[in-house]
Design an enzyme around this catalytic site. Structure first.
Site: not given
Length: 470
Positions: A321-323, A318, A470
């Site tokens: 996934w954001h960066g 997670t 993102f």
């Protein structure tokens, strides 16, 4: 092109709605597909090829998975899904994470590897997860195969939620893609919901975001502790109103075209645990990871140790996934650790008064945003040091008083607006009784909100969308 731009509000959206409702029903998915491609191409003309390739890839692998599954050849169906997942993750990994891994190799092994230095395709994390969910659901038998390429293309590229979600799984809108009903009531709801999101974005997120920008520009070495906390509280409110406002606008736009998108926020800052917070924040992402990662790994069905490992892995993913920065990885690990601790201490935590649990949750969330908000780890460490009473400007300084006096009303309004209290007050006390009177009041609310937003959009150049990165 962003929803809170004059170009979108006065040109793209009206023309798209006009073309959509002027067309016969059998052509409306085509209108949506073409307009969505134009919408994406406006900001990413080169990467239109990428989203069209992803559409064709998953349309084909979905057809293959459905065909082989129908013949009982599950091995070949699984291979089709495997191919889809591998190619999608390879594209996401190359465009989003290539430089991150190359820089990591350089730092760890001192390898002189040149950076790829590619621009990140807008929305790639969102539409990649959507297309993968389609092929996986077809393989599982949870969704029917979509045989119309244009209809599937409209699903993948649907402009209301293409750029920043919510992540709409195919099975939740499969029937709507083929047989949705556009009604006056749904269109009216869409307008009201869109305007609520626009107000969140323009009147609150943008305004309080400028406070955060002002504090961030000071530099960690010159911050007082109180100013650092004031700044991160501004970011805490900005990211909520920015992202939940976008989700409201996406849901409202979907309703204007006859769709019902899932909710993405449920007043997360009212939570009394981190577990509850992540059931209320970015609900569609949490649902995706639960359905397609956590449960397939075994969830909580294979013992406590396996459950803890599954939670840790999901939250590392997670964060990533954001960066493609280490602060996001650490942010994911931070929440993974908190969630593992809560799972083991839940019975004890429930005995605490609700206000203590809420205070703990908000302290943990705000501290987490301080890690999330800085992509440079040294900046993040310096800022958190200032928050922890190690700022060179002491506990409080003149900047603190200036920011408080200038923005006290804004903070108060934003804090109330981030809770369900404002909504209850509006529905139960402010709006008149009776459907007809409420409709009139609703339209007046829309007009006033729209005029206020336009006044700020015309006179301000500060209009970012945080989740576009993102």
């Amino acid at each position: 092109m962003v929803f809170s731009s004059l170009l979108f509000l006065f040109r793209f959206l009206p023309l798209t709605l006009l073309a959509y409702y002027a067309a016969p029903k059998k052509l409306r998915n085509f209108i949506l597909f073409v307009s969505s491609v134009i919408f994406y191409a406006w900001g990413e003309p080169v990467y239109v090829v990428l989203i069209l390739f992803s559409t064709l890839l998953d349309y084909t692998t979905g057809r293959m998975a459905g065909y082989f599954r129908g013949r009982g050849q599950h091995r070949y169906a699984a291979l089709a899904v495997f191919g889809s997942v591998v190619v999608n993750l390879a594209l996401l990994g190359f465009f989003k994470y290539a430089d991150f891994f190359l820089q990591t190799l350089h730092r760890v092994f001192a390898l002189d590897v040149p950076a790829v230095d590619l621009a990140l395709p807008i929305g790639i994390s969102f539409y990649t997860f959507q297309t993968m969910s389609y092929t996986i659901d077809v393989y599982r038998g949870d969704a029917k195969v979509q045989k119309n390429l244009i209809t599937f293309g409209a699903y993948v590229s649907l402009f209301p939620q293409l750029i920043a979600g919510p992540i709409v799984r195919y099975k939740s809108v499969a029937d709507q893609l083929d047989e949705r009903q556009e009604t006056v009531e749904l269109f009216y709801y869409g307008i009201v919901r869109f305007m609520a999101g626009l107000g969140k974005k323009v009147l609150l997120a943008n305004q309080i975001g400028m406070v955060w920008e002002e504090v961030a520009a000071i530099g960690a070495g010159q911050l007082s502790t109180a100013t650092a906390w004031l700044g991160i509280l501004a970011f805490t409110l900005q990211i909520y109103f920015d992202f939940s406002g976008y989700s409201d606008m996406a849901i409202g736009l979907g309703a204007m075209f006859g769709f019902s998108f899932p909710e993405n926020f449920d007043y997360p800052y009212e939570s009394k645990s981190i577990t509850e917070f992540w059931r209320r924040w970015h609900i569609s992402l949490g649902t995706w990871f639960r359905e397609y990662v956590y449960i397939p790994l075994g969830g909580n069905r294979k013992g406590v140790l396996r459950q803890m490992a599954n939670i840790a892995l999901v939250w590392l993913l997670t964060g990533l996934w954001h960066g493609a920065y280490w602060n996001y990885v650490l942010w994911g690990a931070y929440y993974g650790i908190l969630l593992v601790i809560e799972k083991n201490c839940w019975n004890w935590m429930q005995r605490l008064p609700s206000w203590i649990r809420h205070l703990y949750t908000m302290f943990a969330v705000v501290f987490g945003w301080s890690l999330f908000s800085w992509q440079d780890m040294s900046d993040s460490a310096g800022y958190m040091k200032a928050m922890c009473f190690h700022g060179q400007a002491g506990l409080m300084d003149r900047q603190t008083f200036y920011l408080l006096l200038s923005n006290a009303g804004l903070f108060l309004i934003a804090a109330i607006g981030a809770t369900s209290f404002a909504r209850r007050l509006l529905l139960e006390k402010c709006l008149p009784q009776g459907a007809a009177k409420r409709d009139v009041a609703g339209m007046a609310y829309v007009v006033v909100l729209f005029v206020a937003c336009l006044a700020l959009l015309v006179n301000s150049s500060y209009n970012p969308f945080l989740y576009f990165r993102f």
